[in-house]
Design a protein around this motif. Structure first.
Motif, PDB file in Angstrom:
ATOM      1  N   ALA A 293       0.624  -1.287   0.230  1.00  0.00           N
ATOM      2  CA  ALA A 293      -0.028   0.108   0.055  1.00  0.00           C
ATOM      3  C   ALA A 293       0.866   1.294   0.002  1.00  0.00           C
ATOM      4  N   LEU A 294       2.144   1.138   0.183  1.00  0.00           N
ATOM      5  CA  LEU A 294       2.941   2.381   0.455  1.00  0.00           C
ATOM      6  C   LEU A 294       3.133   3.020  -0.953  1.00  0.00           C
ATOM      7  N   ALA A 295       3.154   2.320  -2.265  1.00  0.00           N
ATOM      8  CA  ALA A 295       3.376   2.754  -3.463  1.00  0.00           C
ATOM      9  C   ALA A 295       2.138   3.745  -3.819  1.00  0.00           C
ATOM     10  N   ASP A 296       1.087   3.463  -3.456  1.00  0.00           N
ATOM     11  CA  ASP A 296      -0.318   4.337  -3.748  1.00  0.00           C
ATOM     12  C   ASP A 296      -0.230   5.432  -2.832  1.00  0.00           C
ATOM     13  N   PHE A 297       0.232   5.359  -1.603  1.00  0.00           N
ATOM     14  CA  PHE A 297       0.098   6.400  -0.773  1.00  0.00           C
ATOM     15  C   PHE A 297       1.292   7.376  -1.168  1.00  0.00           C
ATOM     16  N   LEU A 298       2.567   7.018  -1.493  1.00  0.00           N
ATOM     17  CA  LEU A 298       3.329   8.085  -2.285  1.00  0.00           C
ATOM     18  C   LEU A 298       3.029   8.828  -3.570  1.00  0.00           C
ATOM     19  N   HIS A 299       2.158   8.035  -4.161  1.00  0.00           N
ATOM     20  CA  HIS A 299       1.884   8.709  -5.332  1.00  0.00           C
ATOM     21  C   HIS A 299       0.780   9.762  -5.118  1.00  0.00           C
ATOM     22  N   THR A 300      -0.186   9.160  -4.253  1.00  0.00           N
ATOM     23  CA  THR A 300      -1.183  10.459  -3.994  1.00  0.00           C
ATOM     24  C   THR A 300      -0.495  11.472  -3.108  1.00  0.00           C
ATOM     25  N   TYR A 301       0.344  11.159  -2.193  1.00  0.00           N
ATOM     26  CA  TYR A 301       1.197  12.382  -1.675  1.00  0.00           C
ATOM     27  C   TYR A 301       1.939  13.087  -2.553  1.00  0.00           C
ATOM     28  N   ASN A 302       2.456  12.672  -3.399  1.00  0.00           N
ATOM     29  CA  ASN A 302       3.206  13.572  -4.468  1.00  0.00           C
ATOM     30  C   ASN A 302       2.752  14.340  -5.506  1.00  0.00           C
ATOM     31  N   HIS A 303       1.606  13.744  -6.005  1.00  0.00           N
ATOM     32  CA  HIS A 303       0.765  13.885  -6.977  1.00  0.00           C
ATOM     33  C   HIS A 303      -0.554  14.633  -6.962  1.00  0.00           C
ATOM     34  N   HIS A 304      -1.183  14.312  -5.680  1.00  0.00           N
ATOM     35  CA  HIS A 304      -2.833  14.669  -5.455  1.00  0.00           C
ATOM     36  C   HIS A 304      -3.170  15.365  -4.063  1.00  0.00           C
ATOM     37  N   ARG A 305      -2.363  14.955  -3.104  1.00  0.00           N
ATOM     38  CA  ARG A 305      -2.658  15.589  -1.779  1.00  0.00           C
ATOM     39  C   ARG A 305      -2.072  16.639  -1.725  1.00  0.00           C
ATOM     40  N   CYS A 306      -3.051  17.780  -1.339  1.00  0.00           N
ATOM     41  CA  CYS A 306      -2.851  19.082  -0.897  1.00  0.00           C
ATOM     42  C   CYS A 306      -1.824  19.386   0.062  1.00  0.00           C
ATOM     43  N   HIS A 307      -0.907  20.088   0.115  1.00  0.00           N
ATOM     44  CA  HIS A 307      -0.297  20.423   1.122  1.00  0.00           C
ATOM     45  C   HIS A 307      -0.020  21.769   1.627  1.00  0.00           C
ATOM     46  N   THR A 308      -0.364  22.269   2.773  1.00  0.00           N
ATOM     47  CA  THR A 308      -0.641  23.200   3.384  1.00  0.00           C
ATOM     48  C   THR A 308       0.625  24.429   3.238  1.00  0.00           C
ATOM     49  N   ALA A 309       1.469  23.702   3.354  1.00  0.00           N
ATOM     50  CA  ALA A 309       2.871  24.798   3.134  1.00  0.00           C
ATOM     51  C   ALA A 309       3.206  25.094   1.771  1.00  0.00           C
ATOM     52  N   LEU A 310       2.302  24.592   0.594  1.00  0.00           N
ATOM     53  CA  LEU A 310       2.538  24.888  -0.789  1.00  0.00           C
ATOM     54  C   LEU A 310       1.277  25.379  -1.040  1.00  0.00           C
ATOM     55  N   ASP A 311       0.622  26.250  -0.263  1.00  0.00           N
ATOM     56  CA  ASP A 311      -0.673  26.775  -0.605  1.00  0.00           C
ATOM     57  C   ASP A 311      -1.803  25.802  -1.339  1.00  0.00           C
ATOM     58  N   GLY A 312      -1.887  24.705  -0.811  1.00  0.00           N
ATOM     59  CA  GLY A 312      -2.839  23.842  -1.086  1.00  0.00           C
ATOM     60  C   GLY A 312      -2.390  22.898  -2.163  1.00  0.00           C
ATOM     61  N   HIS A 313      -1.341  22.927  -2.597  1.00  0.00           N
ATOM     62  CA  HIS A 313      -0.847  22.269  -3.828  1.00  0.00           C
ATOM     63  C   HIS A 313      -0.099  21.047  -3.656  1.00  0.00           C
ATOM     64  N   PRO A 314      -0.144  20.222  -4.656  1.00  0.00           N
ATOM     65  CA  PRO A 314       0.676  18.743  -4.365  1.00  0.00           C
ATOM     66  C   PRO A 314       2.277  19.216  -4.625  1.00  0.00           C
ATOM     67  N   PRO A 315       3.034  18.427  -4.013  1.00  0.00           N
ATOM     68  CA  PRO A 315       4.602  18.721  -4.239  1.00  0.00           C
ATOM     69  C   PRO A 315       4.973  18.616  -5.645  1.00  0.00           C
ATOM     70  N   ILE A 316       4.246  17.841  -6.442  1.00  0.00           N
ATOM     71  CA  ILE A 316       4.882  17.722  -7.830  1.00  0.00           C
ATOM     72  C   ILE A 316       4.641  19.079  -8.539  1.00  0.00           C
ATOM     73  N   THR A 317       3.730  20.130  -8.177  1.00  0.00           N
ATOM     74  CA  THR A 317       3.705  21.401  -8.707  1.00  0.00           C
ATOM     75  C   THR A 317       4.845  22.297  -8.505  1.00  0.00           C
ATOM     76  N   ARG A 318       5.821  22.018  -7.435  1.00  0.00           N
ATOM     77  CA  ARG A 318       6.975  22.576  -7.525  1.00  0.00           C
ATOM     78  C   ARG A 318       8.227  22.067  -8.047  1.00  0.00           C
ATOM     79  N   VAL A 319       8.060  20.793  -8.721  1.00  0.00           N
ATOM     80  CA  VAL A 319       8.965  20.311  -9.297  1.00  0.00           C
ATOM     81  C   VAL A 319       9.484  21.019 -10.820  1.00  0.00           C
ATOM     82  N   ASN A 320      10.668  21.073 -11.145  1.00  0.00           N
ATOM     83  CA  ASN A 320      10.979  22.040 -12.266  1.00  0.00           C
ATOM     84  C   ASN A 320      10.653  21.396 -13.293  1.00  0.00           C
ATOM     85  N   ASN A 321      10.763  19.771 -13.758  1.00  0.00           N
ATOM     86  CA  ASN A 321      10.719  19.146 -14.815  1.00  0.00           C
ATOM     87  C   ASN A 321       9.783  17.858 -14.532  1.00  0.00           C
ATOM     88  N   ALA A 322       8.412  18.435 -13.904  1.00  0.00           N
ATOM     89  CA  ALA A 322       7.511  17.184 -13.332  1.00  0.00           C
ATOM     90  C   ALA A 322       7.191  16.221 -14.622  1.00  0.00           C
TER      91      ALA A 322
END
Length: 327
Positions: A293-322
């Motif tokens: 189940a870890l792989a699904d969690f990581l995908h959700t965390y990186n690509h879909h889960r909103c992050h409060t420190a990123l103004d509600g955006h997922p981490p992938i939105t800050r990657v230069n070459n996503a």
């Protein structure tokens, strides 16, 4: 920036001044632009006194506040907050001032939330964020107890859980079956919060090194060049071989000050998210099921889960070459 109900921006005020200078009555120009005559006269007067700089927005804060709480009382409020961790309802009666006044003082000094204070010292927590992906990557290990095949006592009850423990392992310690532990190695980029984790059987130096090499490949695949790695002072990270592996790849190895885990706080917070949203999200019937189940969690965390420190955006939105669109 103008407030949300402002009729004029800086550009609109410049147009107002140009129309008045062209010889048109101020009252007519004010009516055209939907403002009052006193407001129109104000902007014209400021322009004549200061030029274009006079058309910029100004703070509405008064020049003086004679009724503001004295600096001595404010200092006492701050000392009670940082020294005894008291709230406004407790500080107010001690100093003889309303709790609402105490709250305003704490907000003014950035002390209104205990979560912003370091509990042992009472000092405000200094939060930081690196300017670009890869400038700093936090690495840490979280230890989790293994789950017996068929499920532990939380899933099937204590009687069946004990039976599953007996059947899963042949190792015993004082007649008690030893299930052992899993070690979750994680790496989190400081700027983007992009995360990579693996479930591994131990926390030895060679395991940590192999994990980092795979994590580095993960970040490289997302267009991130890692410059520095921050770890705690665990035995696997203190080994010379771990540091030499990083150095050979052109990566600097930094270790936190002993007994200051908050320095590595981004991965420590990620460990808590791992526990809440993956490890203890639901009762698993085996260690293999939880690991899968870890792989699904990581995908959700990186690509879909909103992050409060990123103004509600997922981490992938800050990657230069996503999306891999640049080479």
């Amino acid at each position: 920036m103008s407030h949300r109900n402002a009729r004029l921006t800086v550009h609109g005020r410049r147009i107002l001044v140009e129309r008045v200078l062209a010889g048109r009555p101020v009252a007519h120009v004010a009516a055209e632009m939907g403002i009052s005559r006193p407001t129109a006269h104000k902007w014209v007067r400021r322009w004549r006194a200061e030029g274009d700089a006079g058309l910029a927005d100004r703070s509405s804060r008064p020049h003086s506040t004679p009724h503001r709480t004295s600096a001595v009382v404010e200092a006492q409020v701050c000392r009670l907050r940082t020294g005894r961790k008291l709230g406004p309802a407790r500080i107010g009666p001690i100093l003889g001032i309303p709790a609402s006044t105490v709250h305003r003082i704490l907000r003014r000094h950035g002390l209104n939330r205990l979560a912003w204070l370091d509990r042992p010292t009472g000092e405000p927590i200094r939060r930081y964020e690196r300017d670009r992906p890869g400038e700093l990557v936090h690495v840490d290990i979280k230890k989790l107890g293994n789950i017996p095949d068929g499920g532990g006592w939380r899933t099937v009850g204590r009687t069946a859980g004990d039976r599953n423990r007996q059947a899963t392992t042949t190792e015993r310690k004082s007649c008690t079956p030893v299930i052992g532990y899993s070690y979750i190695h994680s790496a989190v980029d400081d700027h983007s919060r992009l995360a990579y984790s693996e479930v591994l059987p131990d926390e030895r130096q060679h395991t940590a090194i192999a994990f980092w090499q795979r994590a580095n490949a993960f970040f490289t695949g997302h267009g991130i060049t890692v410059e520095r790695v921050l770890t705690d002072n665990g035995a696997c990270y203190k080994s010379k071989l771990f540091t030499q592996t990083l150095t050979a790849a052109g990566i600097a190895h930094k270790k936190i000050r002993p007994y200051r885990p908050q320095t590595n706080g981004k991965v420590e917070r990620f460990n808590r998210t791992l526990a809440d949203e993956w490890a203890y999200l639901r009762p698993y019937t085996s260690n293999t099921e939880r690991t899968a189940a870890l792989a699904d969690f990581l995908h959700t965390y990186n690509h879909h889960r909103c992050h409060t420190a990123l103004d509600g955006h997922p981490p992938i939105t800050r990657v230069n070459n996503a999306a891999g669109q640049y080479t």
